[in-house]
Design an enzyme around this catalytic site. Structure first.
Site, PDB file in Angstrom:
ATOM      1  N   GLY B  16       0.817  -1.218   0.000  1.00 10.64           N
ATOM      2  CA  GLY B  16       0.000   0.000   0.000  1.00 10.64           C
ATOM      3  C   GLY B  16       0.844   1.259   0.000  1.00 10.64           C
ATOM      4  O   GLY B  16       1.832   1.333   0.717  1.00 10.64           O
ATOM      5  N   ASP B 141       0.621   0.855   8.829  1.00 10.39           N
ATOM      6  CA  ASP B 141       0.179   0.005   9.941  1.00 10.39           C
ATOM      7  C   ASP B 141       1.168   0.020  11.111  1.00 10.39           C
ATOM      8  O   ASP B 141       0.809  -0.353  12.225  1.00 10.39           O
ATOM      9  CB  ASP B 141       0.002  -1.444   9.465  1.00 10.39           C
ATOM     10  N   GLY B 184      -5.965  -0.898   9.706  1.00  8.05           N
ATOM     11  CA  GLY B 184      -5.085  -1.649  10.607  1.00  8.05           C
ATOM     12  C   GLY B 184      -5.640  -3.030  10.841  1.00  8.05           C
ATOM     13  O   GLY B 184      -6.565  -3.209  11.626  1.00  8.05           O
ATOM     14  N   ARG B 185      -5.072  -4.016  10.152  1.00 11.11           N
ATOM     15  CA  ARG B 185      -5.634  -5.363  10.197  1.00 11.11           C
ATOM     16  C   ARG B 185      -5.358  -6.044  11.540  1.00 11.11           C
ATOM     17  O   ARG B 185      -6.251  -6.579  12.187  1.00 11.11           O
ATOM     18  CB  ARG B 185      -5.040  -6.181   9.052  1.00 11.11           C
ATOM     19  N   GLU B 240     -10.397  -1.346  11.810  1.00 11.26           N
ATOM     20  CA  GLU B 240     -11.092  -2.246  10.879  1.00 11.26           C
ATOM     21  C   GLU B 240     -10.834  -3.710  11.233  1.00 11.26           C
ATOM     22  O   GLU B 240     -11.595  -4.584  10.842  1.00 11.26           O
ATOM     23  CB  GLU B 240     -10.634  -1.982   9.444  1.00 11.26           C
ATOM     24  N   TYR B 298      -9.216   5.140   2.012  1.00  9.98           N
ATOM     25  CA  TYR B 298      -7.952   5.461   1.357  1.00  9.98           C
ATOM     26  C   TYR B 298      -7.479   6.872   1.650  1.00  9.98           C
ATOM     27  O   TYR B 298      -6.315   7.198   1.426  1.00  9.98           O
ATOM     28  CB  TYR B 298      -8.067   5.163  -0.137  1.00  9.98           C
ATOM     29  N   LEU B 299      -8.376   7.721   2.162  1.00  7.51           N
ATOM     30  CA  LEU B 299      -7.973   9.088   2.480  1.00  7.51           C
ATOM     31  C   LEU B 299      -6.793   9.093   3.447  1.00  7.51           C
ATOM     32  O   LEU B 299      -5.874   9.884   3.327  1.00  7.51           O
ATOM     33  CB  LEU B 299      -9.139   9.873   3.094  1.00  7.51           C
ATOM     34  N   GLN B 300      -6.815   8.175   4.420  1.00  3.48           N
ATOM     35  CA  GLN B 300      -5.815   8.213   5.485  1.00  3.48           C
ATOM     36  C   GLN B 300      -4.410   7.848   5.016  1.00  3.48           C
ATOM     37  O   GLN B 300      -3.436   8.138   5.683  1.00  3.48           O
ATOM     38  CB  GLN B 300      -6.233   7.311   6.645  1.00  3.48           C
ATOM     39  N   ARG B 301      -4.287   7.206   3.860  1.00  3.23           N
ATOM     40  CA  ARG B 301      -2.935   6.894   3.398  1.00  3.23           C
ATOM     41  C   ARG B 301      -2.527   7.701   2.176  1.00  3.23           C
ATOM     42  O   ARG B 301      -1.357   7.714   1.820  1.00  3.23           O
ATOM     43  CB  ARG B 301      -2.791   5.389   3.125  1.00  3.23           C
TER      44      ARG B 301
END
Lengths: 407, 407
Positions: B16, B141, B184-185, B240, B298-301
């Site tokens: 990512g 992450d 964040g998985r 998430e 996707y905004l956060q990355r």
């Protein structure tokens, strides 16, 4: 300085917060404090609800320094409300205004709030109560009549443009379909701002769907397919307010429960349902695997740290002008912005009846014939509003290495 | 300067994108260009996929000025991939590397990408092909082992902190429940960053749910209820990756179709389902009307215009250090960051086996006993990473006006 009537000033904020709504509040407060006929400046907590509840702050006891700090803080520092006063509500409002000797009422808000100002103004007039009522414009939807644009919109537009600039770069790196859902119930101005995130001809957003055009799912899928064939990827901006030919919101078609606010408006924000539906359609009908959807939600109106300096300045000025119109003028109204150059504005006081409860949508000259893009006229309209220091995206130049093994 | 082996340098980006991944790429490219044993510097398009396809850019023909502009542009300028090479894939990689006389391979990515570097390194070693392989860390992450933190995380954390700062102000103005779902998985670092958006004791986020703790829906509802009773509103940050006691992701429990990437990971981003589920639970079980959910997606990355200057600097340095380790050292590895002061760092080269495919999660000392907040140790850990010029939120002081009519 001395205005026409003696008494107290009351300022309140209604509707959805914006990044610069406190600039307008502070502009009105600091300007009011210069007038010697103004005894005190009050702020009502949570809009008209705070008036009925006599929930007032004395802003004459606030420091100028802290007011300036609050002015730079997004969202409504006095709190907000979605209440829409009826006759009974207004009678309660008057009772409180009279008791506290309020002579000037400034209400910062969108078209619902301007309608509130109109009702309060009419009730005061018919009750023979001397009250000057001024509506100070604010809305990220940019859908107020008469005014060239609405304070709050430029900063939200900047957030949307910067978001799509980044989403396009992300989608280029890991190709597929990206759907970004933007706020805007009836007007597509905020969704259209996505176009300002585009630099190179093959950049996204490749498709922009505004509520001013009927949304036909089959056309949408054909557009996505054609874009994928052309670029191998597709970035899409969609307004939450897109609807079918019967006017039924696409989001409503799949929502299990429908929530309505006090104005009878259907709740479209605060859910990712529309983005997920559109992604599911693309996956199942076009067989594309990598399909991602984001709903910009509350970030686009409340994110701290993305603001247009032009928007800040104008939001401050409409607050100041509201007080000047109230003190030196003899009528109620709404402060409107009028463009006088590229880029310069002037302010007028417009009758409330021309603004209240009415909605402006994107004019045809701002929407491309395809219905899925904006025109240069729109780009020229929006660009100066975004302010200075807009970020920019750069690419590596294509110095390709000849293949040794491959074909 | 002259390193140990002659030949070409190859740089690639995997996984990512982040806001600063191009700083690392440009750091590696510009540093490589200083060594006279380096014949050329290539960039592979879309990670290992671009190697197999012989899809190379000659970055020796790129201007320093444009490289600096690209360094400041978010997302992977070389493109990215989710491919995870197996033996056959690696044989293809070697064939291409040999044909193009590549001696130095720099791969910028997270734990999946570090595993790719490990496999390529081992394959090169067993094939007797002289190839120096260095992994350059990158992930929002923040879940790589050994390193104090990962480039890309600080900027994403800043976005999350600024988002919750704004969401809290918005929720204060129009009270209710707000749920913000953060990426964040397995690791809660990015979700925990929401706590840095908090200034006053009653500010949100009031509740933070990280994947390091089991998510129990009844406890969640009780937490929300208690917060509503205390503050009349509730701002919630949710990862998430939250899961039940059996380890089943909460998002998975309601997803109709499950999408997995090439690494076998379940697709959790790019859908608003988790936020909508949690909001529905709160509405139906607690009877709260105003409940809103946002998925930061996707905004956060990839948001352009929210970056930590500390992150920029360090991302550049890990790229430079990777080249220095490759040229002056005699082993492969991953560049790791080590904190030496408040705030200062040093860099080491760590064996790939210690990093590859492993996941770091939040240590217990960073999570409050309640399981729904972070500790001061975490705040001290994160604060310097966010960089300079963090926005701040101000409030009006509570100079209440005495009621005249009311009780």
């Amino acid at each position: 300085m001395s205005g026409s009537m003696s008494g107290k000033v009351l300022v309140a904020q209604g509707g959805g917060p914006t990044a610069v709504i406190n600039q307008s509040m502070v502009g009105a407060v600091l300007e009011s404090r210069k007038f010697r006929n103004v005894e005190k400046v009050y702020g009502a907590f949570h809009g008209v609800r705070g008036i009925v509840d006599e929930d007032f702050l004395d802003l004459t006891q606030e420091t100028t320094h802290n007011l300036e700090m609050v002015a730079q803080t997004p969202s409504s520092a006095l709190g907000s409300t979605r209440d829409k006063p009826d006759l009974k509500y207004c009678q309660e409002v008057f009772k409180v205004l009279k008791a506290h000797e309020i002579s000037y009422f400034f209400y910062i808000g969108g078209n619902d709030s301007s309608d509130t100002v109109r009702i309060v103004s009419e009730q005061a007039s018919s009750a023979g109560y001397p009250l000057r009522c001024i509506h100070i414009p604010k809305t990220i939807d940019n859908d107020l009549m008469v005014t060239d644009h609405c304070p709050g919109y430029p900063s939200a537009a900047r957030f949307v443009a910067q978001s799509f600039m980044g989403a396009n770069l992300d989608n280029w790196a890991l190709p597929g379909v990206y759907v970004g859902v933007v706020m805007g119930r009836h007007a597509g101005f905020l969704t259209a701002a996505a176009a300002l995130g585009k630099k190179f001809p093959d950049d996204g957003p490749h498709l922009i769907y505004m509520p001013e055009r009927t949304f036909v799912i089959d056309n949408f899928l054909a557009d996505v397919k054609a874009t994928m064939e052309k670029y191998g990827r597709c970035v899409i901006a969609v307004s939450e307010g897109i609807h079918d030919e019967a006017g039924v919101p696409i989001a409503l078609k799949l929502a299990k429960e429908v929530e309505r606010d006090a104005h009878g408006n259907v709740q479209l924000s605060g859910t990712g349902a529309l983005a997920d539906l559109l992604c599911d359609e693309i996956k199942s009908k076009l067989g594309i695997k990598r399909v991602r959807g984001d709903t910009f939600g509350y970030l686009q109106r409340s994110f701290v740290g993305c603001v247009s300096d032009v928007d800040q300045r104008e939001a401050r000025e409409v607050g100041e002008k509201a007080v000047q119109y109230a003190m030196w003028g003899d009528r109620d109204g709404s402060v409107t912005i009028h463009r006088t150059g590229f880029y310069s504005v002037d302010y007028h006081l417009t009758p409330l009846i021309d603004i209240a409860g009415k909605t402006k949508v994107m004019p045809d000259e701002f929407i491309a014939d395809s219905g899925t893009d904006v025109t240069d006229a729109f780009r020229m309209y929006l660009r100066p509003l975004l302010g200075s220091k807009m970020p920019d995206a750069y690419r590596l130049r294509q110095n390709r290495v000849p293949k040794i093994l491959g074909v």
